[in-house]
Scaffold this motif. Sequence first.
Motif, PDB file in Angstrom:
ATOM      1  N   LEU A   3      17.107 -13.383   0.460  1.00 54.05           N
ATOM      2  CA  LEU A   3      17.068 -11.925   0.375  1.00 54.05           C
ATOM      3  C   LEU A   3      15.645 -11.427   0.141  1.00 54.05           C
ATOM      4  CD1 LEU A   3      18.568  -9.243   0.322  1.00 54.05           C
ATOM      5  CD2 LEU A   3      18.974  -9.607  -2.103  1.00 54.05           C
ATOM      6  N   LEU A   4      14.914 -12.128  -0.729  1.00 50.43           N
ATOM      7  CA  LEU A   4      13.538 -11.737  -1.015  1.00 50.43           C
ATOM      8  C   LEU A   4      12.672 -11.818   0.238  1.00 50.43           C
ATOM      9  CD1 LEU A   4      11.588 -10.806  -3.182  1.00 50.43           C
ATOM     10  CD2 LEU A   4      11.141 -13.180  -3.735  1.00 50.43           C
ATOM     11  N   LYS A   5      12.842 -12.864   1.004  1.00 49.96           N
ATOM     12  CA  LYS A   5      12.059 -13.033   2.221  1.00 49.96           C
ATOM     13  C   LYS A   5      12.430 -11.967   3.255  1.00 49.96           C
ATOM     14  CE  LYS A   5      10.344 -16.506   5.365  1.00 49.96           C
ATOM     15  NZ  LYS A   5      10.315 -17.908   5.728  1.00 49.96           N
ATOM     16  N   GLN A   6      13.733 -11.650   3.337  1.00 52.41           N
ATOM     17  CA  GLN A   6      14.173 -10.600   4.256  1.00 52.41           C
ATOM     18  C   GLN A   6      13.538  -9.262   3.887  1.00 52.41           C
ATOM     19  OE1 GLN A   6      18.432 -10.628   4.029  1.00 52.41           O
ATOM     20  NE2 GLN A   6      18.662 -12.245   5.552  1.00 52.41           N
ATOM     21  N   MET A   7      13.487  -8.982   2.586  1.00 51.98           N
ATOM     22  CA  MET A   7      12.885  -7.723   2.140  1.00 51.98           C
ATOM     23  C   MET A   7      11.399  -7.678   2.484  1.00 51.98           C
ATOM     24  SD  MET A   7      14.785  -6.932  -1.493  1.00 51.98           S
ATOM     25  CE  MET A   7      13.334  -6.172  -2.132  1.00 51.98           C
ATOM     26  N   ARG A   8      10.702  -8.785   2.243  1.00 51.80           N
ATOM     27  CA  ARG A   8       9.252  -8.819   2.532  1.00 51.80           C
ATOM     28  C   ARG A   8       8.986  -8.608   4.009  1.00 51.80           C
ATOM     29  NH1 ARG A   8       8.411 -13.899  -0.435  1.00 51.80           N
ATOM     30  NH2 ARG A   8       8.078 -14.683   1.653  1.00 51.80           N
ATOM     31  N   TYR A  15       7.104   0.391   3.608  1.00 54.94           N
ATOM     32  CA  TYR A  15       7.021   1.854   3.513  1.00 54.94           C
ATOM     33  C   TYR A  15       7.421   2.312   2.113  1.00 54.94           C
ATOM     34  CZ  TYR A  15       6.553   2.189   8.616  1.00 54.94           C
ATOM     35  OH  TYR A  15       6.119   2.098   9.907  1.00 54.94           O
ATOM     36  N   SER A  16       8.438   1.692   1.561  1.00 57.21           N
ATOM     37  CA  SER A  16       8.892   2.033   0.210  1.00 57.21           C
ATOM     38  C   SER A  16       7.815   1.731  -0.826  1.00 57.21           C
ATOM     39  CB  SER A  16      10.170   1.268  -0.143  1.00 57.21           C
ATOM     40  OG  SER A  16      11.214   1.634   0.711  1.00 57.21           O
ATOM     41  N   MET A  17       7.111   0.632  -0.664  1.00 56.01           N
ATOM     42  CA  MET A  17       6.061   0.281  -1.618  1.00 56.01           C
ATOM     43  C   MET A  17       4.889   1.260  -1.535  1.00 56.01           C
ATOM     44  SD  MET A  17       7.195  -2.152  -3.423  1.00 56.01           S
ATOM     45  CE  MET A  17       8.747  -1.274  -3.239  1.00 56.01           C
ATOM     46  N   ILE A  18       4.551   1.688  -0.323  1.00 57.05           N
ATOM     47  CA  ILE A  18       3.508   2.704  -0.166  1.00 57.05           C
ATOM     48  C   ILE A  18       3.952   3.992  -0.859  1.00 57.05           C
ATOM     49  CG2 ILE A  18       2.306   4.191   1.505  1.00 57.05           C
ATOM     50  CD1 ILE A  18       2.443   1.738   3.447  1.00 57.05           C
ATOM     51  N   CYS A  19       5.220   4.338  -0.670  1.00 57.17           N
ATOM     52  CA  CYS A  19       5.780   5.524  -1.317  1.00 57.17           C
ATOM     53  C   CYS A  19       5.678   5.412  -2.832  1.00 57.17           C
ATOM     54  CB  CYS A  19       7.238   5.692  -0.882  1.00 57.17           C
ATOM     55  SG  CYS A  19       8.084   7.063  -1.668  1.00 57.17           S
ATOM     56  N   VAL A  20       6.067   4.275  -3.379  1.00 52.33           N
ATOM     57  CA  VAL A  20       6.018   4.063  -4.826  1.00 52.33           C
ATOM     58  C   VAL A  20       4.593   4.242  -5.346  1.00 52.33           C
ATOM     59  CG1 VAL A  20       6.228   2.289  -6.622  1.00 52.33           C
ATOM     60  CG2 VAL A  20       8.080   2.618  -4.981  1.00 52.33           C
ATOM     61  N   LEU A  21       3.627   3.647  -4.666  1.00 55.22           N
ATOM     62  CA  LEU A  21       2.227   3.764  -5.100  1.00 55.22           C
ATOM     63  C   LEU A  21       1.742   5.212  -5.029  1.00 55.22           C
ATOM     64  CD1 LEU A  21       0.721   0.559  -3.439  1.00 55.22           C
ATOM     65  CD2 LEU A  21       1.176   0.943  -5.873  1.00 55.22           C
ATOM     66  N   CYS A  22       2.025   5.869  -3.911  1.00 55.42           N
ATOM     67  CA  CYS A  22       1.568   7.257  -3.753  1.00 55.42           C
ATOM     68  C   CYS A  22       2.254   8.178  -4.746  1.00 55.42           C
ATOM     69  CB  CYS A  22       1.818   7.732  -2.322  1.00 55.42           C
ATOM     70  SG  CYS A  22       0.727   6.977  -1.108  1.00 55.42           S
ATOM     71  N   TRP A  23       3.561   8.032  -4.910  1.00 54.47           N
ATOM     72  CA  TRP A  23       4.285   8.915  -5.827  1.00 54.47           C
ATOM     73  C   TRP A  23       3.948   8.615  -7.278  1.00 54.47           C
ATOM     74  CZ3 TRP A  23       9.874   9.606  -3.497  1.00 54.47           C
ATOM     75  CH2 TRP A  23       9.775  10.403  -2.363  1.00 54.47           C
ATOM     76  N   GLY A  24       3.636   7.378  -7.588  1.00 55.37           N
ATOM     77  CA  GLY A  24       3.198   7.061  -8.949  1.00 55.37           C
ATOM     78  C   GLY A  24       1.900   7.770  -9.274  1.00 55.37           C
ATOM     79  N   ALA A  25       0.955   7.701  -8.351  1.00 53.29           N
ATOM     80  CA  ALA A  25      -0.324   8.396  -8.547  1.00 53.29           C
ATOM     81  C   ALA A  25      -0.109   9.910  -8.520  1.00 53.29           C
ATOM     82  CB  ALA A  25      -1.316   7.971  -7.469  1.00 53.29           C
TER      83      ALA A  25
END
Length: 145
Positions: A3-8, A15-25
């Motif tokens: 599952l982890l490899k599928q997610m990566r 896109y979700s990780m970019i969102c998390v970083l941008c929204w955190g800032a």
Amino acid sequence: MSLLKQMRNASWFWYSMICVLCWGAWALLSKLGSQEIPPDTMQFLFTIGTVPVGLVLLIARRGKLEKSPRGIAYGILNGVLSGIGGLALFAAYHTNGNTTLITAAAALYPMITVVLAITILRERFRPIQALGLFFAAIAIVIFSL
């Protein structure tokens, strides 16, 4: 494949990780700005800040706009609700309340999304997802202590 490899390997994950970083800032800058200027000014400047992103997207599409009236209506309504929600969040930050608590409370919006997705879109909801929402609700209580 795990599952982890599928997610990566899934584009949605990145896109979700970019969102998390941008929204955190974004949340941090929202708090800092809201300490200096009123919420309505923050919302106005936030909107001005989205203009360059929109212009880049319009240029990338060579000026081609969408033709779906329903899609356009959803997009505009999304902007209106986002604007009102952003204004409310800036107002919460402006009160000099606890940034962690305000951000965590506002971040519970997926609970509303889940309820609406189940009732309006007829999406399925598994017990493990219910457990996740339960823990999210518990987390806000713990944050408030």
